[in-house]
Design a protein around this motif. Structure first.
Motif, short mmCIF file in Angstrom:
data_model
loop_
_atom_site.label_atom_id
_atom_site.label_comp_id
_atom_site.label_asym_id
_atom_site.label_seq_id
_atom_site.Cartn_x
_atom_site.Cartn_y
_atom_site.Cartn_z
N TRP A 136 48.20 66.49 14.82
CA TRP A 136 48.32 67.78 15.50
C TRP A 136 47.85 67.65 16.95
O TRP A 136 48.55 68.04 17.88
CB TRP A 136 47.51 68.85 14.76
N PHE A 137 46.64 67.07 17.12
CA PHE A 137 46.07 66.98 18.47
C PHE A 137 46.99 66.20 19.41
O PHE A 137 47.20 66.60 20.56
CB PHE A 137 44.69 66.32 18.45
N ARG A 152 47.29 74.12 23.08
CA ARG A 152 48.59 74.64 22.68
C ARG A 152 49.56 73.50 22.43
O ARG A 152 49.40 72.41 22.98
CB ARG A 152 49.17 75.52 23.79
N SER A 153 50.58 73.77 21.65
CA SER A 153 51.59 72.75 21.39
C SER A 153 52.25 72.34 22.70
O SER A 153 52.57 73.18 23.54
CB SER A 153 52.64 73.31 20.43
N GLY A 154 52.46 71.03 22.85
CA GLY A 154 53.04 70.54 24.09
C GLY A 154 54.54 70.74 24.19
O GLY A 154 55.13 70.54 25.24
N LEU A 176 49.22 65.04 24.35
CA LEU A 176 50.33 64.38 25.05
C LEU A 176 49.83 63.75 26.33
O LEU A 176 50.18 62.61 26.66
CB LEU A 176 51.43 65.40 25.39
N HIS A 216 49.97 66.06 19.62
CA HIS A 216 51.16 66.81 20.04
C HIS A 216 50.81 68.06 20.85
O HIS A 216 51.70 68.81 21.23
CB HIS A 216 51.99 67.21 18.82
N THR A 217 49.51 68.29 21.07
CA THR A 217 49.14 69.41 21.94
C THR A 217 49.32 68.96 23.40
O THR A 217 49.54 67.77 23.67
CB THR A 217 47.68 69.83 21.75
#
Ligand SMILES: Nc1ncnc2c1ncn2[C@@H]1O[C@H](COP(=O)(O)OP(=O)(O)O)[C@@H](O)[C@H]1O
Ligand SMILES: [Mg+2]
Lengths: 265, 296
Positions: free
Chosen positions: B156-157, A122-124, B164, B159-160
């Protein structure tokens, strides 16, 4: 022991560095204490007394020779540090150590907001996260809420330490460990961080263990005072006893206990 | 005038080559920059990707499975390096050297011989760009699309929640543990990703030159590093997007310099020396500059 069940139980911590060599050093020689839920305990003691070692042992950063650490009745002694982070959080003495410098303020907060939870694809950073982080930063009064997309490497030591404090408390932990977390700051920044600490800890009623070398701080704040010497807790004062205390008292109590021990040995 | 004309003619090819090596540069950037863990495994996972891809194409498999398995093999190489580093407490550099040395034998086993020619097989380039494999500029365009896909996925990855966390571990392991992150897990995953990219570069290279060879990995790490450093000098690395694009842009520019060096009359065999000198200057320049400043 119902109190132990609900709070923090530390018993018989022992640690010897470099055993069996000329550098052998017993840092912890049977450290035991219990903290009631919501209790704010201050730890003082001379350099090398074993204060940091105690905190590192509780957090799991340092393997112990013997002893038990239990939080809310659950024995965590065998858990690695990253697992224990689910129930406890830390602020270090060095302001560089508590945050990831190459990440932004909001990214750091996102990491800590999921402490103890499983992370996924999921987006952080969602809108709800940002609103929550902004509100948490506003409490500091440093204007960090307007710089959430700045890299943490751009912040001063005091700002980084304040951020670390927010990260440690954004999800109220069962135990907060503070190791001289204002010692490396200039007096003004130190005062800001101390005030922020009292405010956050008080508001959320977080069980806290705070090491300080500042006698005034030790006397003015907290519900409990633990004094350490040579790897043991040599003085343990509750709120009432602590209230009567002055700086001079503390120093003389310290010398009394230490000289008694010397005689006994 | 002659030199300029030679360089002009080399531009399309050098763009295509730069794009092929951009995958490796990305795979080098991840350990060096995102994980702060210098890793040399790319020297082995690049030819591994080439060998797996070439062997599978020659055995009659399709292009997609050949490239997929090449990438998976690269991931595995990264995992092995990470596990050696974490379990036996050897530095990541040494762990990588051990793995790339072992991969030399593995790569020959994979192909059954030291090299495999693909001239008579369908490749990514012949399949997409026609039986002649396309002109250098169309090859470049195809690779640019692939690179954009890879970069987009990486962006994208990172920022997941997991991405992070990986960057946090790379930035500060103590902080990572204090925030509940299993640092080993993220180091393993990061080196696996780096291995994927290096192997993808190798698989692409094998199809680009219709040829895989066990020795094709020699020097790719320094090329990847040169591309990363050059790209960072051009784009900076203050934002994550710039850090991701830096190896790609740098790689493209690096091969322009290679083309210029060749037009100036340097031999291809001189390039490794020149690249090494370039990386040395890039690494040494900030140190010399600060020394000079403190002296004045
Ligand atoms: N990692 C270590 N290796 C060896 N000795 C250590 C280590 N950490 C602490 N010590 C020793 O253990 C003793 C207690 O240290 P510490 O807990 O840091 O004291 P303090 O009360 O000042 O925080 C000191 O004598 C110190 O030198
Ligand atoms: Mg200390």
């Amino acid at each position: 022991m119902p109190e132990t069940q609900a709070g923090v139980h530390v018993a018989g911590l022992r640690k010897t560095f470099f055993p069996g060599t000329v550098q052998e050093k017993t840092a912890l020689n049977g450290v035991s204490f219990d903290l009631a839920p919501g209790e704010f305990a201050i730890v003082i003691g001379s350099n090398g007394a074993g204060k940091s070692t105690t905190l590192n042992a509780i957090s799991g950063e340092l393997p112990l020779d013997a002893g038990t650490v239990a939080i809310k009745g659950r024995d965590v002694t065998k858990q690695p540090a990253f697992k224990r982070a689910g129930v406890m959080s830390r602020v270090f003495q060095d302001p560089m150590l508590g945050t990831a410098a190459s990440l932004t303020i909001e990214e750091n907060l996102s990491i800590s907001a999921r402490r103890g939870a499983t992370r996924s694809f999921r987006s952080g950073l969602k809108k709800a996260d940002r609103d929550r982080f902004r509100a948490a930063l506003e409490v500091l009064g440093l204007g960090l809420e307007n710089r959430m997309q700045d890299q943490v490497s751009l912040l001063s030591g005091g700002q980084r330490q304040s951020l670390t404090l927010i990260m440690a408390t954004i999800n109220a932990p069962d135990l907060l460990l503070l190791d001289e977390h204002t010692a490396a700051l200039d007096p003004r920044a130190a005062e800001l961080v101390v005030n922020a600490t009292l405010k956050t800890v008080g508001r959320q009623n977080i069980t806290t263990l705070m090491i300080t070398h500042n006698m005034e701080q030790a006397i003015a704040h907290g519900d409990r005072l633990l004094m350490m010497h040579e790897g043991q807790v040599i003085l343990d004062l509750d709120r009432a006893e602590k209230a009567k205390l002055t700086s001079a008292d503390l120093v003389s109590r310290f010398h009394d206990v230490v000289s008694d021990r010397m005689l006994l040995n | 005038m002659d030199i300029l004309a030679t360089y002009w003619n080399l531009i399309p090819v050098s763009l295509a080559q730069g794009a092929v090596y951009a995958f490796v540069a990305l795979g080098v950037m991840i350990p060096f920059r995102l994980l702060n863990l210098p890793d040399l495994t790319a020297e082995g996972s690049f030819p591994l990707g080439a060998a797996v891809c070439a062997a599978m194409l020659a055995a009659g498999f399709g292009i997609a499975p050949a490239m997929l398995f090449a990438v998976l093999a690269g991931a595995l190489a990264g995992v092995v390096t990470a596990v050696i580093h974490l379990t036996f407490k050897v530095t990541s550099l040494l762990a990588g050297i051990i793995v790339l040395t072992m991969l030399f034998s593995v790569n020959i086993r994979v192909m059954g011989k030291p090299n495999t020619a693909l001239f008579s097989y369908e490749t990514l380039f012949t399949a997409m760009l026609g039986s002649d494999g396309g002109s250098p500029l169309t090859q470049f365009a195809l690779l640019a699309v692939l690179l954009a896909l890879v970069c987009g996925t990486l962006y994208w990855f990172l920022h997941t929640e997991l991405g992070l966390a990986m960057r946090a571990v790379g930035s500060n392991q103590l902080m990572g543990r204090a925030q509940g992150l299993s640092t080993s897990k993220y180091v393993i995953a990061g080196l696996a990703m780096a291995g994927c990219l290096a192997a993808l570069g190798g698989a692409t290279m094998a199809q680009y030159q219709s040829y895989a060879d066990v020795n094709m990995g020699v020097g790719v790490l320094v090329i990847g590093l040169a591309g990363t450093i050059l790209g960072e000098a051009i784009l900076g690395r203050d934002k994550l997007l710039r850090q991701i694009l830096a190896p790609i842009v740098g790689s493209l520019f690096y091969f322009q310099f290679v083309a210029m060096a060749l037009s100036l009359g340097f031999k291809p065999s001189d390039l490794k020396l020149l690249t090494g000198l370039f990386v040395l200057c890039a690494l040494g320049f900030p140190i010399l500059r600060s020394r000079w400043r403190s002296r004045v």
